[in-house]
Design a protein around this motif. Structure first.
Motif, PDB file in Angstrom:
ATOM      1  N   GLU A  57       0.795  -1.227   0.000  1.00 50.74           N
ATOM      2  CA  GLU A  57       0.000   0.000   0.000  1.00 50.74           C
ATOM      3  C   GLU A  57       0.832   1.284   0.000  1.00 50.74           C
ATOM      4  N   ASP A  58       1.964   1.283   0.678  1.00 51.78           N
ATOM      5  CA  ASP A  58       2.825   2.469   0.721  1.00 51.78           C
ATOM      6  C   ASP A  58       4.185   2.076   1.284  1.00 51.78           C
ATOM      7  N   LYS A  59       5.076   1.661   0.406  1.00 47.84           N
ATOM      8  CA  LYS A  59       6.376   1.160   0.861  1.00 47.84           C
ATOM      9  C   LYS A  59       7.270   2.264   1.426  1.00 47.84           C
ATOM     10  N   HIS A  60       6.861   3.524   1.266  1.00 47.19           N
ATOM     11  CA  HIS A  60       7.649   4.642   1.790  1.00 47.19           C
ATOM     12  C   HIS A  60       7.064   5.202   3.086  1.00 47.19           C
ATOM     13  N   ILE A  61       6.139   4.488   3.682  1.00 53.06           N
ATOM     14  CA  ILE A  61       5.433   5.042   4.840  1.00 53.06           C
ATOM     15  C   ILE A  61       6.367   5.368   6.001  1.00 53.06           C
ATOM     16  N   TYR A  62       7.442   4.593   6.164  1.00 54.18           N
ATOM     17  CA  TYR A  62       8.367   4.843   7.267  1.00 54.18           C
ATOM     18  C   TYR A  62       9.402   5.919   6.932  1.00 54.18           C
ATOM     19  N   GLU A  63       9.361   6.426   5.718  1.00 55.82           N
ATOM     20  CA  GLU A  63      10.340   7.420   5.283  1.00 55.82           C
ATOM     21  C   GLU A  63       9.775   8.834   5.281  1.00 55.82           C
ATOM     22  N   ARG A  64       8.487   8.991   5.585  1.00 60.66           N
ATOM     23  CA  ARG A  64       7.872  10.304   5.519  1.00 60.66           C
ATOM     24  C   ARG A  64       6.789  10.418   6.584  1.00 60.66           C
ATOM     25  N   SER A  65       6.229  11.591   6.674  1.00 57.74           N
ATOM     26  CA  SER A  65       5.149  11.829   7.629  1.00 57.74           C
ATOM     27  C   SER A  65       3.964  10.920   7.326  1.00 57.74           C
ATOM     28  N   LEU A  66       3.360  10.402   8.378  1.00 56.12           N
ATOM     29  CA  LEU A  66       2.177   9.565   8.204  1.00 56.12           C
ATOM     30  C   LEU A  66       1.086  10.338   7.474  1.00 56.12           C
ATOM     31  N   PHE A  67       0.988  11.631   7.710  1.00 54.35           N
ATOM     32  CA  PHE A  67      -0.059  12.426   7.076  1.00 54.35           C
ATOM     33  C   PHE A  67       0.056  12.394   5.547  1.00 54.35           C
ATOM     34  N   LEU A 104      -1.158  12.604  14.387  1.00 59.02           N
ATOM     35  CA  LEU A 104      -0.623  13.127  15.649  1.00 59.02           C
ATOM     36  C   LEU A 104      -0.678  12.104  16.780  1.00 59.02           C
ATOM     37  N   ALA A 105      -1.685  11.253  16.755  1.00 56.98           N
ATOM     38  CA  ALA A 105      -1.951  10.391  17.911  1.00 56.98           C
ATOM     39  C   ALA A 105      -1.253   9.041  17.854  1.00 56.98           C
ATOM     40  N   LEU A 106      -1.042   8.496  16.656  1.00 51.38           N
ATOM     41  CA  LEU A 106      -0.577   7.122  16.537  1.00 51.38           C
ATOM     42  C   LEU A 106       0.808   7.036  15.924  1.00 51.38           C
ATOM     43  N   THR A 107       1.557   6.019  16.333  1.00 52.99           N
ATOM     44  CA  THR A 107       2.788   5.691  15.635  1.00 52.99           C
ATOM     45  C   THR A 107       2.427   5.009  14.315  1.00 52.99           C
ATOM     46  N   LYS A 108       3.390   4.843  13.462  1.00 52.43           N
ATOM     47  CA  LYS A 108       3.112   4.194  12.183  1.00 52.43           C
ATOM     48  C   LYS A 108       2.764   2.721  12.369  1.00 52.43           C
ATOM     49  N   ASP A 109       3.408   2.050  13.301  1.00 55.07           N
ATOM     50  CA  ASP A 109       3.052   0.660  13.586  1.00 55.07           C
ATOM     51  C   ASP A 109       1.630   0.562  14.100  1.00 55.07           C
ATOM     52  N   GLU A 110       1.237   1.493  14.979  1.00 56.90           N
ATOM     53  CA  GLU A 110      -0.134   1.491  15.489  1.00 56.90           C
ATOM     54  C   GLU A 110      -1.129   1.750  14.362  1.00 56.90           C
ATOM     55  N   PHE A 111      -0.806   2.702  13.503  1.00 63.77           N
ATOM     56  CA  PHE A 111      -1.696   2.988  12.385  1.00 63.77           C
ATOM     57  C   PHE A 111      -1.848   1.761  11.492  1.00 63.77           C
ATOM     58  N   LEU A 112      -0.759   1.072  11.196  1.00 56.90           N
ATOM     59  CA  LEU A 112      -0.830  -0.115  10.340  1.00 56.90           C
ATOM     60  C   LEU A 112      -1.669  -1.207  10.980  1.00 56.90           C
ATOM     61  N   ASN A 113      -1.567  -1.352  12.288  1.00 53.00           N
ATOM     62  CA  ASN A 113      -2.416  -2.316  12.997  1.00 53.00           C
ATOM     63  C   ASN A 113      -3.888  -1.966  12.808  1.00 53.00           C
ATOM     64  N   TRP A 114      -4.210  -0.697  12.984  1.00 49.56           N
ATOM     65  CA  TRP A 114      -5.604  -0.246  12.886  1.00 49.56           C
ATOM     66  C   TRP A 114      -6.102  -0.371  11.445  1.00 49.56           C
ATOM     67  N   TYR A 115      -5.263   0.017  10.506  1.00 49.29           N
ATOM     68  CA  TYR A 115      -5.604  -0.099   9.084  1.00 49.29           C
ATOM     69  C   TYR A 115      -5.944  -1.547   8.737  1.00 49.29           C
ATOM     70  N   ALA A 116      -5.107  -2.473   9.198  1.00 53.74           N
ATOM     71  CA  ALA A 116      -5.310  -3.893   8.904  1.00 53.74           C
ATOM     72  C   ALA A 116      -6.616  -4.411   9.491  1.00 53.74           C
ATOM     73  N   GLN A 117      -7.082  -3.799  10.570  1.00 51.11           N
ATOM     74  CA  GLN A 117      -8.336  -4.216  11.201  1.00 51.11           C
ATOM     75  C   GLN A 117      -9.562  -3.709  10.458  1.00 51.11           C
ATOM     76  N   LYS A 118      -9.411  -2.634   9.676  1.00 45.52           N
ATOM     77  CA  LYS A 118     -10.570  -1.948   9.094  1.00 45.52           C
ATOM     78  C   LYS A 118     -10.664  -2.019   7.574  1.00 45.52           C
ATOM     79  N   VAL A 119      -9.570  -2.339   6.896  1.00 46.64           N
ATOM     80  CA  VAL A 119      -9.543  -2.245   5.438  1.00 46.64           C
ATOM     81  C   VAL A 119     -10.461  -3.293   4.802  1.00 46.64           C
ATOM     82  N   TYR A 120     -11.068  -2.911   3.671  1.00 46.08           N
ATOM     83  CA  TYR A 120     -11.956  -3.832   2.965  1.00 46.08           C
ATOM     84  C   TYR A 120     -11.131  -4.776   2.099  1.00 46.08           C
ATOM     85  N   LEU A 121     -11.420  -6.078   2.189  1.00 47.81           N
ATOM     86  CA  LEU A 121     -10.622  -7.096   1.513  1.00 47.81           C
ATOM     87  C   LEU A 121     -11.463  -8.028   0.633  1.00 47.81           C
ATOM     88  N   GLY A 122     -12.639  -7.584   0.243  1.00 49.92           N
ATOM     89  CA  GLY A 122     -13.502  -8.421  -0.568  1.00 49.92           C
ATOM     90  C   GLY A 122     -14.290  -9.405   0.275  1.00 49.92           C
TER      91      GLY A 122
END
Length: 211
Positions: A57-67, A104-122
């Motif tokens: 989804e975004d291989k550069h996520i750890y190289e830039r701002s989460l926003f 502002l609130a979450l680390t990138k690892d936390e965001f990825l955890n939350w994303y994985a819980q909510k994303v639509y996968l068919g």
């Protein structure tokens, strides 16, 4: 279109800056509380699955701002009202402000955890736990590298990469993700070769998730 988004984005940051002393701390609490409440009932996300998702989804996520991550934009659509159509400035501002609060609130690892819980996968499945069971009959901690890469292929186009109806496309996308994980140094070449050569092993009968 880019100009309009830039204007809206600038306005959102101005609003955020103007009210940061009063609003940001509470916003952080609200987001963090929502995240922790979801995590309390969720299975631990395996590292290999988190890696497959961010590579896909975004291989550069750890190289830039989460926003700045496109994953956060998509996530805001998942977490806000998507039934409205047309240009709705209140909704647009709300989504952008939600993105600011998450960044502002979450680390990138936390965001990825939350994303994985909510994303639509068919298959009417939202989140990797339900999708892992629907496609493979497995819990997330039982997923292999090839399973994880296949799930990571789905958010971008669940119908196009549906492994039952479009197996060739699904394998092509899965193997691309595996190659990207190898290039990023996340897996060994032997792991990548074995996973890429493995056929997709789905449940004998795919049953949509019940939400």
């Amino acid at each position: 279109m880019h100009f309009i988004r830039a204007v809206i984005l600038g306005a959102t940051f101005c609003v955020g800056a103007a009210f940061s002393q009063e609003m940001t701390p509470q916003s952080r609490v609200d987001i963090k509380t929502s995240y922790e409440a979801d995590q309390a009932s969720a299975a631990l996300l395996p590292v290999i699955l988190r890696q497959a998702i961010f590579i896909a989804e975004d291989k550069h996520i750890y190289e830039r701002s989460l926003f700045r991550s496109p994953m956060l934009s998509y996530f805001s659509l998942t977490m806000t009202d998507t039934k409205q159509t047309g240009i709705n400035l209140e909704l647009i501002f709300g989504r952008l402000w939600f993105q600011v609060r998450v960044a502002l609130a979450l680390t990138k690892d936390e965001f990825l955890n939350w994303y994985a819980q909510k994303v639509y996968l068919g298959l009417n499945c939202f989140g990797v736990e339900d999708a892992a069971m629907a496609y493979f009959g497995k819990s997330v901690d039982e997923l292999t590298l090839e399973d994880a890469a296949l799930l990571a292929a789905l958010p971008r186009a669940p119908s196009q990469y549906n492994p039952e109806r479009n197996a060739d496309r699904a394998i092509e996308r899965r193997n691309f993700i595996i190659d990207e994980m190898l290039e990023a140094g996340l897996i060994a070449s032997a792991q990548a070769e074995q996973a890429s050569e493995t056929d997709i092993a789905l449940r004998s009968l795919l049953v949509p998730c019940q939400n």
